[in-house]
Design a protein around this motif. Structure first.
Motif, PDB file in Angstrom:
ATOM      1  N   CYS A  75       0.844  -1.194   0.000  1.00 60.30           N
ATOM      2  CA  CYS A  75       0.000   0.000   0.000  1.00 60.30           C
ATOM      3  C   CYS A  75       0.882   1.247   0.000  1.00 60.30           C
ATOM      4  O   CYS A  75       1.770   1.389   0.826  1.00 60.30           O
ATOM      5  CB  CYS A  75      -0.904   0.003   1.222  1.00 60.30           C
ATOM      6  SG  CYS A  75      -1.804   1.559   1.416  1.00 60.30           S
ATOM      7  N   CYS A  97      -0.261   3.544   3.489  1.00 59.65           N
ATOM      8  CA  CYS A  97       0.098   3.145   4.855  1.00 59.65           C
ATOM      9  C   CYS A  97       1.281   2.187   4.903  1.00 59.65           C
ATOM     10  O   CYS A  97       1.791   1.871   5.972  1.00 59.65           O
ATOM     11  CB  CYS A  97      -1.104   2.535   5.574  1.00 59.65           C
ATOM     12  SG  CYS A  97      -1.481   0.861   5.046  1.00 59.65           S
ATOM     13  N   CYS A 157      -6.488  -1.291  -0.193  1.00 60.38           N
ATOM     14  CA  CYS A 157      -5.604  -1.803   0.855  1.00 60.38           C
ATOM     15  C   CYS A 157      -6.428  -2.496   1.938  1.00 60.38           C
ATOM     16  O   CYS A 157      -7.451  -1.971   2.376  1.00 60.38           O
ATOM     17  CB  CYS A 157      -4.800  -0.652   1.455  1.00 60.38           C
ATOM     18  SG  CYS A 157      -3.896  -1.119   2.948  1.00 60.38           S
ATOM     19  N   CYS A 199      -5.989   0.039   5.226  1.00 60.69           N
ATOM     20  CA  CYS A 199      -6.525   1.399   5.303  1.00 60.69           C
ATOM     21  C   CYS A 199      -7.538   1.713   4.205  1.00 60.69           C
ATOM     22  O   CYS A 199      -8.134   2.787   4.201  1.00 60.69           O
ATOM     23  CB  CYS A 199      -5.381   2.415   5.264  1.00 60.69           C
ATOM     24  SG  CYS A 199      -4.646   2.598   3.633  1.00 60.69           S
TER      25      CYS A 199
HETATM   26 ZN    ZN Z   1      -2.922   0.994   3.302  1.00 58.57          ZN
END
Ligand code: ZN
Ligand code: ADP
Ligand code: ZN
Length: 728
Positions: free
Chosen positions: A433, A436, A473, A476
């Motif tokens: 990701c 994050c 993701c 997140c």
């Molecule tokens: Zn993420």
């Protein structure tokens, strides 16, 4: 009169079982018997008769039936397996059963199938009158031309699928008789042998003059030097003396070419033993070996356990290959058992490789093996040139440097063929990701999921679990996902964009899963129709692609920083084996190795000075660190769903080992396994190491006497791995 017999039963327990037998039939060591075991009926192997037993007479149960009246496992194999059970510390019942094909494990009679043969008994030449029935006439001609020899159904099927009705008519006319006989394969060679080079001839001479002795040889021949030719000549000589030859190969299913080379050149009963056969074929071939009909047996790992009454020569091809080690259950090393078996039956053994294992090189150094070098490539072929390609600060297009792309283009323009090697399947090893930083992980292992783009899925290469490709993701929810790193799928896609008119064959476990798919891809590679090949180590195995001139290696650096003490050895072997696919015929080969560590001394030595120099430096490091082959190791692994149990159990093992106080044994751990969580279970391990084989073995023997009784033993799954090939 009732007799006491000791029986080995396939259970994970380190003990044998006593029964009585009151029938008249003889009960011999190595025969199968049906016995009651708990509430079940099982098949066990008779070890022998006993004078007395600890079992109270009212508890002693009776053998239900004797399956074999002669030993199914002959004395030499019983001895070998008993030794292996003590050496690898694996229960004898499981060891003995692992030597049998599954049909025989289940109790089927050990009989070679019969089949029909047809012999011409009519007039020669064949009567004109038959010409009105076309198939009858063709079959009659075929049989009459055999000059009294018989033909089996498979020859007649090739004449016509309607052969049955025709042959029935011929039998009715009393021109053909049908006989039943054992179905023993009978191969006829159809290719001539090349003139041997001097080094090949020298090797063959020494091996042949050692038939009937227990000499051990290391055939150390560079890739393409004609090691197979040396095997073929030695086998011919053994067959001429009425001796059986056993050829162990790493994974026959990956190299279908090899079997056909043997078929083209050798006559007589040639059988193979490997996982690609069905249960019936495997049992039939095993029986041909065990009853002495087969003059040549070609097989993978477990064929070292097949009985061969006239065994006179053992060959282990690609002896460095890790697949000779069984990695679960009875964890034996087929090469090591082969050495022992050859000694026991007083026959020579030839270990062959272009990149011998450090164990074998050490055995040459200390005089246990005679080295037979083949330093030249066979025929007109010359060794490939190897070069490192520094990719630091260079632009990479999907993992490929611009110079690699140029090189491929140049070779294609010159009618060559290119092989790009990357030892990772799938599209990308990680899905990361961008917001994050979280990676998509396997929920059951300490590992990232691999992206498989074509099927739009994530797959774990360790436990096999998979899920759909997430759209955002998983931590997140961001849609900024990056596919990081390269696998065969991604490289093949990039190359098809760079070379849109060129047929590309991808060869890895994913692209060859379907039955027949590997053969199909290999055919495209061998014929040269596919001009670019992309693949994993499946491509490194013994293949011969006549048109291949360029090999590109993309991820050589991974081996430099492996965590295992064998990583470096394996990297050197893998690079040279892949490199060895290039330039095996008239056109010379080039090997380009992408690296970010062009100054690495081990890589430099390997490329500039070759495998012997590389091995000598790497072995020096092993010696300093007192690692195998300069010391002896065993690994005790434990795993459980509860992460605390493996550790607790292994601490009990450490305490037990302390009680024996056997001296020179190092006990390292317990520590979590390099990948602690695998398939939803937690794993820990304990490493035992000693400079004395006997110390290691004695300690394990004493441990095994009590290990079943340790309180943690029932709460974990555990195993003992003697001479582990990896510490994973
Ligand atoms: Zn993420
Ligand atoms: P290796 O197993 O050492 O990699 P192979 O046995 O596959 O090598 O031989 C490489 C090629 O050379 C094969 O095509 C083989 O038929 C050929 N070959 C082997 N020995 C000779 C020889 N003496 N003369 C000509 N060609 C040979
Ligand atoms: Zn997993």
């Amino acid at each position: 009169m009732s007799r006491l017999v000791q029986v080995a039963i396939p259970t994970p327990l380190y003990r044998l079982f006593d029964y009585n037998w009151s029938g008249d039939a003889p009960i011999v060591r190595g025969a199968r018997v049906g016995v009651p075991f708990g509430r079940r009926q099982v098949i066990g192997i008779v070890l022998g008769e006993l004078e007395s037993t600890q079992v109270p007479l009212n508890k002693l149960r009776a053998v239900q039936r004797i399956i074999d009246d002669v030993p199914l496992i002959p004395a030499d194999i019983m001895d070998l397996l008993s030794w292996a059970s003590r050496y690898y510390h694996h229960p004898l019942g499981e060891v003995l059963m692992s030597a049998l094909p599954s049909r025989l494990r289940k109790g089927q009679a050990a009989d070679i199938a019969e089949r029909e043969f047809f012999v011409w008994t009519g007039p020669v030449p064949v009567p004109e009158s038959l010409q009105s029935a076309r198939v009858q006439y063709q079959i009659a001609e075929y049989l009459a031309n055999l000059g009294g020899k018989s033909a089996a159904a498979d020859a007649l099927v090739r004449i016509s699928p309607r052969w049955r009705t025709s042959i029935a008519s011929l039998i009715k006319k009393q021109m053909v008789v049908c006989e039943r006989a054992l179905h023993i394969p009978d191969n006829t060679s159809n290719a001539s042998a090349p003139v041997l080079a001097d080094e090949q001839k020298h090797a063959v001479d020494l091996i042949v003059s050692a038939l009937n002795s227990d000499q051990r040889f290391l055939l150390n021949g560079v890739t393409g030097s004609g090691k197979t030719e040396v095997y073929l000549r030695s086998i011919e000589a053994a067959s001429a003396k009425g001796l059986q030859s056993l050829v162990l190969v790493p994974e026959i299913s990956l190299t279908p070419q090899l079997m056909s080379r043997f078929e083209q050149r050798l006559d007589g009963c040639l059988v193979s033993l490997h996982s690609g056969l069905n249960d019936t074929e495997r049992m039939q071939n095993w029986l041909c070996a065990a009853q002495g009909y087969a003059n040549v047996v070609i097989g993978t790992r477990s064929s070292i356990l097949a009985p061969m009454p006239h065994l006179g020569l053992i060959i282990v091809d690609e002896e460095h290959d890790g697949s000779f080690k069984q990695q679960d259950g009875f964890r034996y090393h087929a090469r090591d058992l082969a050495l022992l078996r050859a000694r026991a039956c007083k026959c020579p053994i030839v270990l062959g490789s272009a990149t011998p294992s450090f164990e074998s090189l050490n055995n040459v150094a200390n005089g246990k093996f005679i080295e037979l070098p083949l330093t030249q490539r066979a025929g007109e072929a010359v060794p490939p040139t190897l070069a490192l390609m520094d990719i630091r600060r260079r632009k990479l297009i999907e993992g490929l440097s611009d110079r690699m792309i140029e090189a491929i283009k140049k070779h294609l323009d010159n009618a060559g063929q290119a092989l790009i090697f990357i030892n990772r399947r799938g599209f990308a090893p990680t899905l990361l990701c961008n917001d994050c930083g979280a990676a998509a992980d396997c929920r059951r292992c300490d590992a990232h999921m691999t992206v498989h783009a074509r099927h739009n899925r994530l797959r774990c290469h360790h436990c096999g679990s998979e899920r759909a490709m997430p759209t955002g993701c998983e931590s997140c929810g961001s849609v900024e996902l990056d596919r990081v790193g390269y696998g065969t799928e991604r490289i093949a896609q990039a190359l098809s964009e760079a070379f849109p008119d060129i047929l590309i064959a991808r060869i890895d476990r994913d692209s060859t899963r379907r039955k027949g798919a590997l053969e199909q891809q290999l055919d495209l590679a061998t014929s040269g129709e596919a001009r670019i090949l992309v693949g994993t180590q499946m491509l490194a195995k013994g293949h011969h692609f006549p048109k291949l001139t360029l090999v590109g290696i993309l991820d050589a650096d991974r081996g430099l920083f492996g965590t295992d003490f064998r990583s470096l050895e394996n990297m050197g072997q893998l690079i040279l084996q892949v490199a060895g696919r290039a330039g095996r015929e008239k056109n010379s080969g080039t090997v380009m190795i992408q690296t970010r560590n062009p100054d690495n001394p081990m890589l430099q030595t390997l490329i500039n000075d070759g495998y012997p120099a590389f091995a000598s430096v790497a072995m020096g490091e092993r010696k300093l660190a007192q690692l195998p082959p300069y010391s002896f190791m065993a690994l005790i692994r434990a795993e459980a769903a509860d992460g605390r149990e493996p550790h607790r159990f292994l601490l009990e093992v450490v305490e037990t080992l302390k009680n024996y106080n056997v001296g020179q044994l190092d006990v390292l751990g317990p520590v979590p396994a390099p990948m602690e969580k695998l398939g939803g279970r937690f794993r820990a391990q304990l490493l035992l190491q000693s400079n004395l084989r006997s110390t290691l073995n004695d300690s394990l023997t004493r441990l095994c006497n009590v290990i079943d009784g340790l309180s943690g033993a029932r709460r974990c799954r555990w195993s003992i791995d003697v001479d582990p090939v990896d510490l994973f």
